[in-house]
Design a protein around this motif. Structure first.
Motif, PDB file in Angstrom:
ATOM      1  N   ILE A 174     -11.826 -14.840  81.454  1.00  0.00           N
ATOM      2  CA  ILE A 174     -13.088 -14.532  82.136  1.00  0.00           C
ATOM      3  C   ILE A 174     -14.121 -15.625  81.872  1.00  0.00           C
ATOM      4  N   ALA A 175     -14.167 -16.113  80.633  1.00  0.00           N
ATOM      5  CA  ALA A 175     -15.105 -17.180  80.283  1.00  0.00           C
ATOM      6  C   ALA A 175     -14.825 -18.459  81.050  1.00  0.00           C
ATOM      7  N   ASN A 176     -13.594 -18.616  81.516  1.00  0.00           N
ATOM      8  CA  ASN A 176     -13.227 -19.783  82.323  1.00  0.00           C
ATOM      9  C   ASN A 176     -13.397 -19.519  83.819  1.00  0.00           C
ATOM     10  N   GLY A 177     -14.125 -18.472  84.145  1.00  0.00           N
ATOM     11  CA  GLY A 177     -14.493 -18.219  85.538  1.00  0.00           C
ATOM     12  C   GLY A 177     -13.490 -17.410  86.335  1.00  0.00           C
ATOM     13  N   HIS A 178     -12.443 -16.926  85.711  1.00  0.00           N
ATOM     14  CA  HIS A 178     -11.434 -16.159  86.451  1.00  0.00           C
ATOM     15  C   HIS A 178     -11.910 -14.729  86.661  1.00  0.00           C
ATOM     16  N   LEU A 269      -2.476 -21.579  88.929  1.00  0.00           N
ATOM     17  CA  LEU A 269      -2.395 -20.334  88.167  1.00  0.00           C
ATOM     18  C   LEU A 269      -2.545 -20.629  86.684  1.00  0.00           C
ATOM     19  N   SER A 270      -3.583 -20.080  86.061  1.00  0.00           N
ATOM     20  CA  SER A 270      -3.747 -20.212  84.612  1.00  0.00           C
ATOM     21  C   SER A 270      -2.930 -19.115  83.924  1.00  0.00           C
ATOM     22  N   VAL A 271      -2.328 -19.471  82.788  1.00  0.00           N
ATOM     23  CA  VAL A 271      -1.468 -18.524  82.079  1.00  0.00           C
ATOM     24  C   VAL A 271      -1.870 -18.468  80.613  1.00  0.00           C
ATOM     25  N   MET A 272      -2.043 -17.247  80.134  1.00  0.00           N
ATOM     26  CA  MET A 272      -2.418 -16.981  78.741  1.00  0.00           C
ATOM     27  C   MET A 272      -1.291 -16.219  78.058  1.00  0.00           C
ATOM     28  N   GLY A 273      -0.861 -16.681  76.886  1.00  0.00           N
ATOM     29  CA  GLY A 273       0.198 -16.004  76.147  1.00  0.00           C
ATOM     30  C   GLY A 273      -0.326 -15.233  74.943  1.00  0.00           C
ATOM     31  N   TYR A 274       0.604 -14.843  74.076  1.00  0.00           N
ATOM     32  CA  TYR A 274       0.245 -14.105  72.856  1.00  0.00           C
ATOM     33  C   TYR A 274       1.344 -14.309  71.828  1.00  0.00           C
ATOM     34  N   VAL A 326      -6.057 -19.775  70.762  1.00  0.00           N
ATOM     35  CA  VAL A 326      -5.736 -21.196  70.626  1.00  0.00           C
ATOM     36  C   VAL A 326      -5.772 -21.808  72.024  1.00  0.00           C
ATOM     37  N   GLU A 327      -6.719 -22.692  72.258  1.00  0.00           N
ATOM     38  CA  GLU A 327      -6.880 -23.296  73.582  1.00  0.00           C
ATOM     39  C   GLU A 327      -5.963 -24.510  73.735  1.00  0.00           C
ATOM     40  N   ARG A 328      -5.156 -24.482  74.782  1.00  0.00           N
ATOM     41  CA  ARG A 328      -4.295 -25.634  75.096  1.00  0.00           C
ATOM     42  C   ARG A 328      -4.381 -25.924  76.593  1.00  0.00           C
ATOM     43  N   GLY A 329      -3.253 -26.277  77.208  1.00  0.00           N
ATOM     44  CA  GLY A 329      -3.330 -26.790  78.574  1.00  0.00           C
ATOM     45  C   GLY A 329      -3.045 -25.828  79.699  1.00  0.00           C
ATOM     46  N   SER A 330      -2.626 -24.592  79.427  1.00  0.00           N
ATOM     47  CA  SER A 330      -2.191 -23.718  80.512  1.00  0.00           C
ATOM     48  C   SER A 330      -3.309 -22.887  81.120  1.00  0.00           C
ATOM     49  N   VAL A 331      -4.525 -23.041  80.607  1.00  0.00           N
ATOM     50  CA  VAL A 331      -5.699 -22.343  81.179  1.00  0.00           C
ATOM     51  C   VAL A 331      -6.771 -23.375  81.457  1.00  0.00           C
ATOM     52  N   ILE A 332      -7.272 -23.376  82.700  1.00  0.00           N
ATOM     53  CA  ILE A 332      -8.390 -24.246  83.071  1.00  0.00           C
ATOM     54  C   ILE A 332      -9.423 -23.405  83.816  1.00  0.00           C
ATOM     55  N   PRO A 333     -10.667 -23.911  83.953  1.00  0.00           N
ATOM     56  CA  PRO A 333     -11.676 -23.170  84.712  1.00  0.00           C
ATOM     57  C   PRO A 333     -11.224 -22.893  86.135  1.00  0.00           C
ATOM     58  N   CYS A 334     -11.573 -21.725  86.610  1.00  0.00           N
ATOM     59  CA  CYS A 334     -11.180 -21.323  87.958  1.00  0.00           C
ATOM     60  C   CYS A 334     -11.911 -22.178  88.993  1.00  0.00           C
ATOM     61  N   LYS A 335     -11.169 -22.658  89.971  1.00  0.00           N
ATOM     62  CA  LYS A 335     -11.760 -23.491  91.012  1.00  0.00           C
ATOM     63  C   LYS A 335     -12.738 -22.663  91.853  1.00  0.00           C
ATOM     64  N   GLY A 336     -13.890 -23.254  92.114  1.00  0.00           N
ATOM     65  CA  GLY A 336     -14.834 -22.591  92.998  1.00  0.00           C
ATOM     66  C   GLY A 336     -15.794 -21.658  92.305  1.00  0.00           C
ATOM     67  N   ASN A 337     -15.588 -21.448  90.966  1.00  0.00           N
ATOM     68  CA  ASN A 337     -16.503 -20.567  90.236  1.00  0.00           C
ATOM     69  C   ASN A 337     -17.401 -21.391  89.322  1.00  0.00           C
TER      70      ASN A 337
END
Length: 339
Positions: A174-178, A269-274, A326-337
């Motif tokens: 959500i913080a990345n605009g999704h 598509l941003s992807v968050m794991g656990y 842990v922030e890495r490369g599979s999540v980026i800010p949502c385009k257009g937000n």
């Protein structure tokens, strides 16, 4: 006939150090242990057998661990922490794999009881419904539970805060605009999976975001579950801009399926794991995930069990270790937000 005192004199250490090396009752540096063992060989010293010592002390310095193995490296990383901490505490570890089978679990319990282990660590979340009978059988033995749901049985419990972990994961998206966010849960009969999903729902509700039913898919905590989930997302047409997967294995399966169908992670598509398993940082893209302190989980279990073995009357404790993003490369800010 040589004694421990003779060995201590030859090795240049104290008699108590010799005892710890020979009986494996405390961690001693490799260099000192080698000196003691070499002195024992030179003096033809024969230590009493472990069985003989166990009858005298009523201890075997052995811990039994029951777990359900999986292709998920998470479990191996936890076991590594358990085994290493057992070694440092002077305990041997006997590991039994239940393979999710009730009969095998019961047989393993009986085998370990016959071997007179000093205590049990149980990590068999796939058999949550069987805990009552198993714990009743272990009523007179120190027990630590890992990764099991709420249990009224008075024993020590080690767990991660899965509710907060799911919440933090979703908040990061959500913080990345999704705003259009999907979720692949683990099997919802498992406490940890349910708690991570509840954390997802809490974060979405706080942000006044709609949870689309066709973007919530129950997985299996394995790669295949994430792989199949992607096809289910596609069947409903529009993809979410981000997905929170309930563990790294499902996230990996999701990323693989997306790649095969020409969907770019993280551009499309941003992807968050656990879990933050060891391989997560070496994927392409590297996986943004929720870190579980796996070594500390193992250490906490051993520490609690050793304390329980030493003092059967101590109050039961619940140790809950806190997750972090842990922030890495599979999540980026949502385009257009706007961020």
């Amino acid at each position: 006939m040589a004694t421990m005192k003779d060995i201590a004199k030859l090795a240049g250490v104290s008699t108590s150090t010799v005892s710890h090396v020979i009986n494996k009752t405390r961690f001693v540096s490799d260099e000192i242990a080698e000196r003691v063992n070499n002195a024992a060989k030179e003096l033809n010293y024969y230590a009493p057998s472990a069985l003989a010592r166990s009858f005298k002390t009523n201890r075997t310095n052995t811990i039994g661990m029951l777990m359900t193995t999986s292709t998920n490296p998470f479990f191996g990383e936890v076991v590594k922490g358990v085994e290493r901490c057992c070694y440092h505490e002077g305990y041997n570890l006997i590991l039994c794999n239940t393979e999710g089978d009730v009969k095998r679990m019961r047989a393993s319990v009986e085998t370990l009881m016959q071997k007179r282990v000093d205590g049990f660590i149980l990590m068999c979340s796939t058999l949550e419904s069987e805990y009552s009978a198993i714990l009743e059988r272990l009523a007179d033995v120190p027990v630590v539970l890992m990764d099991w749901g709420p249990i009224s049985y008075p024993c020590d419990k080690i767990q991660d805060n899965s509710l907060r972990g799911g919440y933090l994961a979703t908040k990061h998206l959500i913080a990345n605009g999704h705003r259009d966010i999907g979720c692949i849960t683990g099997p919802l009969y498992k406490h940890q999976a349910q708690m991570r999903y509840q954390g997802f729902k809490r974060a979405m509700k706080e942000a006044n975001l709609e949870i689309h039913p066709h973007w919530v898919i129950e997985g299996d905590f394995e790669c295949e579950g994430g792989y199949q989930a992607f096809d289910k997302f596609k069947q409903h047409g529009t993809l979410p801009t981000a997905v929170f997967a309930g563990n790294d294995m499902m996230a990996m399966g999701l990323i693989n399926a997306a790649h095969e169908q020409g969907v770019s992670v993280p551009s499309d598509l941003s992807v968050m794991g656990y879990d933050d398993i060891h391989v997560a940082r070496y994927m392409t893209p590297s996986l943004t995930t929720v870190h579980q302190p796996k070594y500390r989980l193992g250490k906490a279990a051993v520490d609690a069990l050793v304390a329980r073995i030493a003092d059967r009357e101590r109050d039961s404790q619940v140790v809950e270790l806190e997750p972090t993003v842990v922030e890495r490369g599979s999540v980026i800010p949502c385009k257009g937000n706007d961020q």
